[in-house]
Scaffold this motif. Structure first.
Motif, short mmCIF file in Angstrom:
data_model
loop_
_atom_site.label_atom_id
_atom_site.label_comp_id
_atom_site.label_asym_id
_atom_site.label_seq_id
_atom_site.Cartn_x
_atom_site.Cartn_y
_atom_site.Cartn_z
N ILE A 71 -22.51 -32.13 -11.93
CA ILE A 71 -22.38 -33.35 -12.71
C ILE A 71 -21.86 -32.96 -14.08
N CYS A 72 -20.84 -33.65 -14.56
CA CYS A 72 -20.32 -33.33 -15.88
C CYS A 72 -19.79 -34.59 -16.55
N SER A 73 -19.58 -34.49 -17.84
CA SER A 73 -18.96 -35.59 -18.59
C SER A 73 -17.48 -35.63 -18.26
N LYS A 74 -16.94 -36.81 -18.07
CA LYS A 74 -15.52 -36.95 -17.75
C LYS A 74 -14.68 -36.56 -18.96
N PRO A 75 -13.69 -35.69 -18.78
CA PRO A 75 -12.90 -35.23 -19.93
C PRO A 75 -12.20 -36.35 -20.69
N THR A 80 -18.76 -41.30 -19.71
CA THR A 80 -18.74 -41.43 -18.25
C THR A 80 -19.05 -40.09 -17.61
N ARG A 81 -19.93 -40.11 -16.59
CA ARG A 81 -20.27 -38.88 -15.90
C ARG A 81 -19.66 -38.89 -14.51
N ILE A 82 -19.26 -37.70 -14.04
CA ILE A 82 -18.62 -37.58 -12.74
C ILE A 82 -19.35 -36.53 -11.90
N CYS A 83 -19.24 -36.65 -10.60
CA CYS A 83 -19.82 -35.69 -9.66
C CYS A 83 -18.67 -35.11 -8.85
N LYS A 84 -18.42 -33.82 -8.98
CA LYS A 84 -17.32 -33.16 -8.30
C LYS A 84 -17.74 -31.78 -7.83
N ASP A 139 -14.65 -34.12 -2.77
CA ASP A 139 -14.56 -33.78 -1.35
C ASP A 139 -13.66 -34.75 -0.60
N ASN A 140 -13.60 -35.99 -1.04
CA ASN A 140 -12.73 -37.00 -0.44
C ASN A 140 -11.46 -37.08 -1.27
N ALA A 141 -10.52 -36.20 -0.96
CA ALA A 141 -9.34 -36.01 -1.82
C ALA A 141 -8.51 -37.27 -2.01
N THR A 142 -8.48 -38.15 -1.00
CA THR A 142 -7.63 -39.33 -1.09
C THR A 142 -8.22 -40.42 -1.99
N ALA A 143 -9.46 -40.26 -2.42
CA ALA A 143 -10.09 -41.29 -3.27
C ALA A 143 -10.77 -40.66 -4.47
N SER A 144 -10.22 -39.55 -4.96
CA SER A 144 -10.87 -38.83 -6.05
C SER A 144 -9.93 -38.66 -7.23
N LEU A 145 -10.45 -39.01 -8.40
CA LEU A 145 -9.77 -38.72 -9.66
C LEU A 145 -10.40 -37.45 -10.20
N ASP A 146 -9.66 -36.37 -10.26
CA ASP A 146 -10.26 -35.07 -10.59
C ASP A 146 -9.28 -34.21 -11.36
N SER A 147 -9.43 -32.89 -11.27
CA SER A 147 -8.61 -31.98 -12.07
C SER A 147 -7.12 -32.07 -11.74
N ARG A 148 -6.79 -32.60 -10.58
CA ARG A 148 -5.38 -32.81 -10.27
C ARG A 148 -4.75 -33.80 -11.23
N ASP A 149 -5.60 -34.66 -11.81
CA ASP A 149 -5.12 -35.70 -12.72
C ASP A 149 -5.36 -35.33 -14.18
N TYR A 150 -6.60 -34.88 -14.52
CA TYR A 150 -6.89 -34.60 -15.93
C TYR A 150 -6.98 -33.12 -16.25
N GLY A 151 -6.63 -32.24 -15.30
CA GLY A 151 -6.52 -30.82 -15.58
C GLY A 151 -7.84 -30.08 -15.57
N PRO A 152 -7.82 -28.80 -15.96
CA PRO A 152 -9.06 -28.01 -16.02
C PRO A 152 -10.09 -28.64 -16.95
N VAL A 153 -11.35 -28.54 -16.55
CA VAL A 153 -12.44 -29.19 -17.29
C VAL A 153 -13.23 -28.12 -18.06
N PRO A 154 -13.46 -28.33 -19.36
CA PRO A 154 -14.27 -27.36 -20.12
C PRO A 154 -15.67 -27.21 -19.53
N MET A 155 -16.12 -25.98 -19.41
CA MET A 155 -17.45 -25.74 -18.85
C MET A 155 -18.54 -26.34 -19.73
N ALA A 156 -18.24 -26.53 -21.01
CA ALA A 156 -19.22 -27.12 -21.92
C ALA A 156 -19.57 -28.56 -21.54
N LEU A 157 -18.71 -29.20 -20.72
CA LEU A 157 -18.98 -30.58 -20.30
C LEU A 157 -19.90 -30.65 -19.09
N ILE A 158 -20.17 -29.52 -18.46
CA ILE A 158 -21.03 -29.53 -17.27
C ILE A 158 -22.48 -29.78 -17.67
#
Length: 205
Positions: A71-75, A80-84, A139-158
Protein backbone atom coordinates in the motif's frame (compact mmCIF):
# COMPACT_ATOMS: atom_id res chain seq x y z
CA UNK A 1 -13.80 17.71 44.11
CA UNK A 2 -16.55 15.12 44.40
CA UNK A 3 -15.94 11.42 43.85
CA UNK A 4 -18.23 11.48 40.80
CA UNK A 5 -16.12 14.18 39.13
CA UNK A 6 -12.94 12.28 39.94
CA UNK A 7 -14.43 9.11 38.49
CA UNK A 8 -15.47 10.99 35.34
CA UNK A 9 -11.98 12.48 34.90
CA UNK A 10 -10.40 9.09 35.48
CA UNK A 11 -12.65 7.47 32.85
CA UNK A 12 -11.86 10.30 30.44
CA UNK A 13 -8.15 9.81 31.04
CA UNK A 14 -8.41 6.08 30.35
CA UNK A 15 -10.38 6.76 27.15
CA UNK A 16 -7.78 9.24 25.92
CA UNK A 17 -4.96 6.78 26.60
CA UNK A 18 -6.74 4.00 24.73
CA UNK A 19 -7.44 6.37 21.84
CA UNK A 20 -3.80 7.49 21.72
CA UNK A 21 -2.60 3.87 21.78
CA UNK A 22 -4.98 2.90 18.97
CA UNK A 23 -3.85 5.90 16.90
CA UNK A 24 -0.21 4.94 17.43
CA UNK A 25 -0.95 1.34 16.44
CA UNK A 26 -2.90 2.37 13.33
CA UNK A 27 -0.37 4.99 12.19
CA UNK A 28 2.94 3.25 12.79
CA UNK A 29 2.48 -0.47 13.33
CA UNK A 30 -0.58 -2.16 11.83
CA UNK A 31 -3.72 -1.32 9.91
CA UNK A 32 -6.88 -3.10 8.75
CA UNK A 33 -8.41 -1.19 5.84
CA UNK A 34 -10.97 -1.71 3.06
CA UNK A 35 -9.88 -1.80 -0.56
CA UNK A 36 -11.73 -1.28 -3.80
CA UNK A 37 -11.17 -1.36 -7.52
CA UNK A 38 -10.36 -3.80 -10.30
CA UNK A 39 -6.61 -3.37 -10.50
CA UNK A 40 -5.63 -6.24 -8.18
CA UNK A 41 -8.06 -8.91 -9.38
CA UNK A 42 -8.07 -11.82 -8.77
CA UNK A 43 -5.69 -11.46 -5.81
CA UNK A 44 -7.86 -8.86 -4.08
CA UNK A 45 -11.58 -8.54 -4.74
CA UNK A 46 -12.97 -5.42 -6.36
CA UNK A 47 -15.36 -4.85 -3.44
CA UNK A 48 -15.58 -6.09 0.14
CA UNK A 49 -11.98 -7.07 0.73
CA UNK A 50 -10.04 -5.61 3.66
CA UNK A 51 -6.27 -5.80 3.83
CA UNK A 52 -3.90 -6.12 6.75
CA UNK A 53 -1.05 -3.60 6.35
CA UNK A 54 2.27 -4.24 8.08
CA UNK A 55 3.72 -0.76 8.63
CA UNK A 56 6.28 -1.54 11.30
CA UNK A 57 8.65 -3.63 9.18
CA UNK A 58 7.91 -2.23 5.71
CA UNK A 59 7.33 1.51 6.00
CA UNK A 60 9.15 3.53 3.33
CA UNK A 61 10.00 0.35 1.45
CA UNK A 62 12.00 -1.40 4.15
CA UNK A 63 12.32 -5.18 3.61
CA UNK A 64 10.30 -4.98 0.37
CA UNK A 65 11.13 -7.28 -2.53
CA UNK A 66 9.86 -8.08 -6.01
CA UNK A 67 6.50 -9.86 -5.82
CA UNK A 68 5.29 -8.21 -2.60
CA UNK A 69 1.94 -6.40 -2.51
CA UNK A 70 2.17 -2.96 -0.94
CA UNK A 71 0.00 0.00 0.00
CA UNK A 72 1.45 3.38 -0.90
CA UNK A 73 0.48 6.97 -1.54
CA UNK A 74 -0.31 7.64 -5.19
CA UNK A 75 2.52 9.67 -6.76
CA UNK A 76 0.07 11.94 -8.57
CA UNK A 77 -2.25 12.44 -5.59
CA UNK A 78 -0.80 12.40 -2.08
CA UNK A 79 -4.23 11.98 -0.46
CA UNK A 80 -4.99 8.84 -2.49
CA UNK A 81 -3.68 5.41 -1.54
CA UNK A 82 -3.11 2.56 -3.98
CA UNK A 83 -2.56 -1.19 -3.65
CA UNK A 84 -0.11 -2.65 -6.17
CA UNK A 85 2.53 -5.37 -6.54
CA UNK A 86 6.24 -4.61 -6.65
CA UNK A 87 7.54 -5.59 -10.09
CA UNK A 88 10.94 -3.93 -9.96
CA UNK A 89 13.44 -2.84 -7.32
CA UNK A 90 16.13 -0.13 -7.56
CA UNK A 91 18.53 -0.98 -10.38
CA UNK A 92 16.21 -3.53 -12.05
CA UNK A 93 15.42 -3.20 -15.74
CA UNK A 94 11.68 -3.48 -16.46
CA UNK A 95 9.64 -3.43 -19.63
CA UNK A 96 6.90 -0.80 -19.66
CA UNK A 97 4.29 -2.60 -21.72
CA UNK A 98 1.05 -0.77 -22.44
CA UNK A 99 -1.80 -3.20 -21.93
CA UNK A 100 -5.16 -2.36 -23.47
CA UNK A 101 -7.72 -0.87 -21.13
CA UNK A 102 -10.86 -1.92 -22.92
CA UNK A 103 -12.55 -5.23 -23.60
CA UNK A 104 -12.19 -7.27 -26.76
CA UNK A 105 -13.21 -10.76 -27.81
CA UNK A 106 -9.70 -12.02 -28.55
CA UNK A 107 -6.19 -10.65 -28.62
CA UNK A 108 -6.46 -10.64 -32.42
CA UNK A 109 -9.09 -7.91 -32.06
CA UNK A 110 -6.61 -5.62 -30.31
CA UNK A 111 -5.08 -3.01 -32.59
CA UNK A 112 -1.34 -2.37 -32.27
CA UNK A 113 -2.07 1.04 -30.70
CA UNK A 114 -3.75 -0.74 -27.78
CA UNK A 115 -0.44 -2.26 -26.78
CA UNK A 116 1.91 0.60 -27.64
CA UNK A 117 0.25 3.96 -27.03
CA UNK A 118 1.90 6.95 -28.65
CA UNK A 119 0.49 9.13 -25.87
CA UNK A 120 2.50 7.32 -23.18
CA UNK A 121 6.24 8.05 -23.52
CA UNK A 122 7.12 4.96 -21.43
CA UNK A 123 5.12 2.43 -23.45
CA UNK A 124 7.18 -0.19 -25.20
CA UNK A 125 10.46 0.81 -23.55
CA UNK A 126 12.92 -0.80 -21.17
CA UNK A 127 13.43 1.31 -18.06
CA UNK A 128 16.01 1.03 -15.32
CA UNK A 129 14.36 1.63 -11.95
CA UNK A 130 16.27 4.49 -10.26
CA UNK A 131 17.71 4.27 -6.78
CA UNK A 132 15.16 4.83 -4.03
CA UNK A 133 12.26 3.82 -6.30
CA UNK A 134 10.19 0.75 -7.15
CA UNK A 135 8.17 -0.28 -10.19
CA UNK A 136 4.54 -1.06 -9.26
CA UNK A 137 2.00 -2.99 -11.31
CA UNK A 138 -1.55 -4.18 -10.76
CA UNK A 139 -2.25 -7.90 -11.09
CA UNK A 140 -5.12 -7.06 -13.45
CA UNK A 141 -3.06 -5.27 -16.08
CA UNK A 142 -5.99 -4.27 -18.28
CA UNK A 143 -7.66 -2.27 -15.47
CA UNK A 144 -4.68 -0.89 -13.57
CA UNK A 145 -3.23 2.59 -13.42
CA UNK A 146 0.33 1.98 -12.27
CA UNK A 147 4.01 2.62 -13.00
CA UNK A 148 3.38 2.18 -16.71
CA UNK A 149 1.51 5.49 -16.47
CA UNK A 150 3.15 7.48 -13.64
CA UNK A 151 6.62 5.91 -13.69
CA UNK A 152 8.82 4.60 -10.87
CA UNK A 153 7.40 5.26 -7.40
CA UNK A 154 9.58 6.64 -4.57
CA UNK A 155 10.01 4.07 -1.82
CA UNK A 156 9.30 6.83 0.70
CA UNK A 157 5.65 6.69 -0.43
CA UNK A 158 5.25 3.05 0.62
CA UNK A 159 3.03 2.81 3.70
CA UNK A 160 3.35 -0.91 4.31
CA UNK A 161 3.19 -4.44 2.93
CA UNK A 162 0.04 -6.55 2.64
CA UNK A 163 0.54 -10.02 4.16
CA UNK A 164 -3.17 -10.95 4.46
CA UNK A 165 -6.62 -9.99 3.21
CA UNK A 166 -10.09 -10.78 4.50
CA UNK A 167 -13.53 -10.44 2.96
CA UNK A 168 -16.01 -8.43 5.03
CA UNK A 169 -19.22 -7.79 3.17
CA UNK A 170 -21.82 -5.20 4.18
CA UNK A 171 -24.10 -7.88 5.63
CA UNK A 172 -21.40 -9.86 7.43
CA UNK A 173 -21.12 -9.55 11.19
CA UNK A 174 -17.48 -10.66 11.20
CA UNK A 175 -14.84 -10.69 8.46
CA UNK A 176 -13.85 -14.00 6.93
CA UNK A 177 -10.74 -15.87 7.96
CA UNK A 178 -7.63 -14.04 6.66
CA UNK A 179 -6.06 -15.46 3.52
CA UNK A 180 -2.42 -15.01 2.72
CA UNK A 181 -1.38 -12.47 0.09
CA UNK A 182 2.10 -13.69 -0.64
CA UNK A 183 4.69 -12.89 -3.23
CA UNK A 184 4.03 -14.08 -6.78
CA UNK A 185 7.73 -14.92 -7.19
CA UNK A 186 8.42 -18.62 -6.88
CA UNK A 187 11.84 -20.21 -6.59
CA UNK A 188 12.84 -23.09 -8.84
CA UNK A 189 15.16 -25.99 -8.19
CA UNK A 190 16.09 -26.15 -11.87
CA UNK A 191 19.60 -25.12 -12.84
CA UNK A 192 20.26 -22.49 -15.49
CA UNK A 193 21.60 -25.20 -17.82
CA UNK A 194 18.38 -27.19 -17.43
CA UNK A 195 16.29 -24.08 -18.07
CA UNK A 196 18.22 -23.21 -21.24
CA UNK A 197 17.91 -26.82 -22.43
CA UNK A 198 14.11 -26.62 -22.02
CA UNK A 199 14.03 -23.38 -23.97
CA UNK A 200 16.09 -24.90 -26.78
CA UNK A 201 13.69 -27.83 -26.96
CA UNK A 202 10.78 -25.46 -27.46
CA UNK A 203 12.36 -24.11 -30.60
CA UNK A 204 13.69 -27.41 -31.92
CA UNK A 205 12.29 -28.46 -35.29
Amino acid sequence: MSSQVRQLLYSLSIGLRIGAAMHLLHTNIFEFSPTGGLSMLPTIRALGDHVFVDKLRHRRGKNIDVGDVVICSKPTSENTRICKRVAGMPGDIVYANAMPRYSATTLDDMPYEAFVSQENPRAGKYIRVPEGHVWLLGDNATASLDSRDYGPVPMALIIGEVPFASFWGPWDFWPSMPRQIGSNVRSSSSSMEEYLRKVDNLFAF
